[in-house]
Design a protein around this motif. Sequence first.
Motif, PDB file in Angstrom:
ATOM      1  N   GLU A   6      67.479  43.639  95.947  1.00 10.57           N
ATOM      2  CA  GLU A   6      66.409  42.657  96.039  1.00 10.57           C
ATOM      3  C   GLU A   6      66.790  41.527  96.982  1.00 10.57           C
ATOM      4  N   SER A   7      65.774  40.879  97.533  1.00  2.34           N
ATOM      5  CA  SER A   7      65.980  39.710  98.361  1.00  2.34           C
ATOM      6  C   SER A   7      64.712  38.860  98.340  1.00  2.34           C
ATOM      7  N   GLY A   8      64.837  37.619  98.783  1.00  2.00           N
ATOM      8  CA  GLY A   8      63.685  36.753  98.925  1.00  2.00           C
ATOM      9  C   GLY A   8      63.550  35.664  97.888  1.00  2.00           C
ATOM     10  N   GLY A   9      64.397  35.666  96.874  1.00  2.01           N
ATOM     11  CA  GLY A   9      64.331  34.620  95.868  1.00  2.01           C
ATOM     12  C   GLY A   9      64.803  33.287  96.421  1.00  2.01           C
ATOM     13  N   LEU A  20      59.157  38.488  97.702  1.00  2.00           N
ATOM     14  CA  LEU A  20      60.315  39.238  97.266  1.00  2.00           C
ATOM     15  C   LEU A  20      60.277  40.645  97.853  1.00  2.00           C
ATOM     16  N   CYS A  22      62.336  44.595  97.690  1.00  2.00           N
ATOM     17  CA  CYS A  22      63.266  45.487  97.014  1.00  2.00           C
ATOM     18  C   CYS A  22      63.331  46.795  97.786  1.00  2.00           C
ATOM     19  N   TRP A  36      58.249  45.163  89.357  1.00  2.00           N
ATOM     20  CA  TRP A  36      58.987  43.914  89.201  1.00  2.00           C
ATOM     21  C   TRP A  36      58.894  43.456  87.753  1.00  2.00           C
ATOM     22  N   TYR A  93      64.036  37.755  88.767  1.00  2.00           N
ATOM     23  CA  TYR A  93      63.122  38.855  89.019  1.00  2.00           C
ATOM     24  C   TYR A  93      63.926  40.111  89.318  1.00  2.00           C
ATOM     25  N   CYS A  95      64.065  44.279  90.119  1.00  2.00           N
ATOM     26  CA  CYS A  95      63.397  45.445  90.676  1.00  2.00           C
ATOM     27  C   CYS A  95      63.672  46.666  89.815  1.00  2.00           C
ATOM     28  N   THR A 115      66.982  38.697  91.476  1.00  2.00           N
ATOM     29  CA  THR A 115      66.962  37.561  92.384  1.00  2.00           C
ATOM     30  C   THR A 115      66.281  36.390  91.686  1.00  2.00           C
ATOM     31  N   VAL A 117      64.187  33.074  91.068  1.00  2.00           N
ATOM     32  CA  VAL A 117      63.049  32.317  91.572  1.00  2.00           C
ATOM     33  C   VAL A 117      62.959  31.018  90.784  1.00  2.00           C
TER      34      VAL A 117
END
Length: 121
Positions: A6-9, A20, A22, A36, A93, A95, A115, A117
Amino acid sequence: QVQLVESGGGLVQAGGSLRLSCTASGSIFSPNTMAWYRQAPGKQRELVASISSGGTTNYADSVKGRFTLSRDNAENTMYLQMNSLKPEDVAVYLCNLEWVTGYFSTRYVYWGQGTQVTVSS
């Protein structure tokens, strides 16, 4: 073996947006479902949204109209566009990827690391 990354948090102001991502890798069976989940300290894990490999989506009532789920099957990547974020959305969060195989209906479930948030006011 399957891995989910995962990424974007991050930290977002109330009313702001975040996306976000995944990405799944390994031996992935199709059809499948990606989703999610989110989990806050001391609270149970809850489903946020899910999407099948065919594109059918389901959303929790608390996020419907604010979050949008999509996936790119060619890249094995799922995206969660989060708009109008609220303090209630603060959580880790996670995935999720799962599928069921044929004759014995064997279920396979995989999880990412998660990740964070955070929504500030």
